[in-house]
Enzyme design. Sequence first.
Site, PDB file in Angstrom:
ATOM      1  N   HIS A 262       1.176  -1.299   0.189  1.00  0.00           N
ATOM      2  CA  HIS A 262       0.096   0.019   0.110  1.00  0.00           C
ATOM      3  C   HIS A 262       0.730   1.104  -0.203  1.00  0.00           C
ATOM      4  O   HIS A 262       1.622   1.902   1.326  1.00  0.00           O
ATOM      5  CB  HIS A 262      -0.945   0.092   1.522  1.00  0.00           C
ATOM      6  CG  HIS A 262      -1.570   1.302   1.774  1.00  0.00           C
ATOM      7  ND1 HIS A 262      -2.962   0.951   1.695  1.00  0.00           N
ATOM      8  CD2 HIS A 262      -1.048   2.352   2.430  1.00  0.00           C
ATOM      9  CE1 HIS A 262      -3.425   2.407   2.243  1.00  0.00           C
ATOM     10  NE2 HIS A 262      -2.456   2.635   1.771  1.00  0.00           N
TER      11      HIS A 262
ATOM     12  N   ASN B  53      -9.142   5.133   0.523  1.00  0.00           N
ATOM     13  CA  ASN B  53      -7.676   5.972   0.731  1.00  0.00           C
ATOM     14  C   ASN B  53      -6.680   5.005  -0.363  1.00  0.00           C
ATOM     15  O   ASN B  53      -7.053   2.942   0.051  1.00  0.00           O
ATOM     16  CB  ASN B  53      -7.149   5.023   2.202  1.00  0.00           C
ATOM     17  CG  ASN B  53      -5.589   6.155   1.734  1.00  0.00           C
ATOM     18  OD1 ASN B  53      -5.380   6.383   1.011  1.00  0.00           O
ATOM     19  ND2 ASN B  53      -5.316   5.163   3.106  1.00  0.00           N
TER      20      ASN B  53
ATOM     21  N   ASP C  68     -11.043  -3.727  -3.435  1.00  0.00           N
ATOM     22  CA  ASP C  68     -10.434  -3.131  -2.345  1.00  0.00           C
ATOM     23  C   ASP C  68     -11.420  -2.942  -1.169  1.00  0.00           C
ATOM     24  O   ASP C  68     -11.883  -1.104  -1.061  1.00  0.00           O
ATOM     25  CB  ASP C  68     -10.127  -1.769  -2.341  1.00  0.00           C
ATOM     26  CG  ASP C  68      -8.896  -1.137  -1.501  1.00  0.00           C
ATOM     27  OD1 ASP C  68      -8.829  -1.958   0.112  1.00  0.00           O
ATOM     28  OD2 ASP C  68      -8.697   0.113  -1.163  1.00  0.00           O
TER      29      ASP C  68
HETATM   30  O1  DOR Z   1     -10.136   2.975   1.518  1.00  0.00           O
HETATM   31  C1  DOR Z   1      -8.979   2.825   2.073  1.00  0.00           C
HETATM   32  N1  DOR Z   1     -10.191   0.870   3.413  1.00  0.00           N
HETATM   33  N2  DOR Z   1      -7.894   2.063   2.335  1.00  0.00           N
HETATM   34  C2  DOR Z   1      -7.344   0.857   3.331  1.00  0.00           C
HETATM   35  O2  DOR Z   1      -5.955   1.433   2.157  1.00  0.00           O
HETATM   36  C3  DOR Z   1      -8.041  -0.127   3.587  1.00  0.00           C
HETATM   37  C4  DOR Z   1      -9.073   0.218   3.601  1.00  0.00           C
HETATM   38  C5  DOR Z   1     -10.206   0.077   4.838  1.00  0.00           C
HETATM   39  O3  DOR Z   1      -9.514  -1.171   5.632  1.00  0.00           O
HETATM   40  O4  DOR Z   1     -11.118   0.606   5.332  1.00  0.00           O
END
Ligand code: DOR
Length: 425
Positions: free
Chosen positions: A178, A277, A304
């Site tokens: 990441h 993210n 994701d």
């Molecule tokens: O948006 C995200 N959510 N990016 C990540 O890297 C982790 C993930 C999460 O676990 O909620």
Amino acid sequence: MSAIVIRGGEVVDRGGRRRADVAVDDGIVKAVGPDLAAPGGAQVLDGAGCVVAPGLVDLHAHLRQPGKEEAETIETGSRAAALGGYSAVVAMPNTDPPIDSAGAAREVLALGRDALVEVAVAGAITVGRRGERLAPMAELAALGVRLFTDDGTGVQDGALMRRALDYARGLGVVLAQHCEDEDLARGGAMHEGAWSSRLGIPGVTSVAEEAMVARDIALARLTGARLHFLHLSTVGSVDLVRRAKAEGVAVTAEAAPHHLVLTDAACASYDPTFKVNPPLRTDADVAALRAGLVDGTIDAVATDHAPHAPEAKDVPFDEAPPGMLGLETALAVVLSVTDLTRALALLSWQPATIAGLAARHGGPVAEGAAANLCVIDPAVTWMVDPAGLASRSRNTPYAGWKLTGRVRHTIVRGEAVVIDGEARR
Ligand code: DOR
């Protein structure tokens, strides 16, 4: 487990396209050909107008168990996956506790044994995902873990990342990074650009991602280890990976569906559903990612899938946790930006290879292969209704969208787990 015959579809796998019925028994594809007879007692599934493909493989699913069962469980997340056409998902290790030990991995693998799809686990690179010392990667690899990541955070310490890559190379496993430089990203809640200025939401520069992509390409070159980039989101990241591949560095990369169709303009609603993210970026970034799908820079689309309970997301934008759902919509979203064969390469056989699951997933649809299949109606149009999703959470960014292409049946380990768009349990 009864025999199954899928009638009247068009088989699509890495070998091409052909009209054929597909017969399955005992967990195995028994025959692929025209007008197959259905043995007595066989379940006949209608494939008319449909594509019969290898099941999809998700490299990047947050199933939230253990620790955040109010957002998702392995049962609900794998049901969402089956409905989305997946036969296998890789569960991310940012659970609570994290999957940073053999005991934790065993627990998730045991929970996954009853799931509708195959649940593989990714192990953490570092203990507690704290980026301080390496997790017992060899013990995890001995359990069959093939992908290691601290996803949710990147490994900040370059020397530690170098050591992890050295271990990964020795173990024959893949590190999945990441990419986010925490110092550069600190305090940001959306992409740094014209929209963040206008909305008064603190931004994250693209350089926070690109700096780590550049460092890790250099480390992959140095160590010769296999490195996979999670959810790339910027023009610069795509360029860096394109050049690294041309040079022969052993890297692969994925993009998430939302980064292919949404931009930072969506944050103008201040709706925390659009906080993710890496953040939603600009039109130029979307165009670069789409070009990366076409020229092979991006090897996979991975969801994701990041469920968050409604009460967790129902807070001001900059306080909300990042993440959006993906498993039930990924296929249709990808079909909106590329053709069917490329979509299947990106969603099925290419990720199956990266995850080390190609012995059972990703096709080909041929006699003797494991019966992990999905049957897709590419023409049907449907409306995304958050209330109708199988996920325990509701944070889809596509509420009310009309999408084209939907899974009709999913077969996992020779069992029809989705029939006519309904999960069997
Ligand atoms: O948006 C995200 N959510 N990016 C990540 O890297 C982790 C993930 C999460 O676990 O909620």
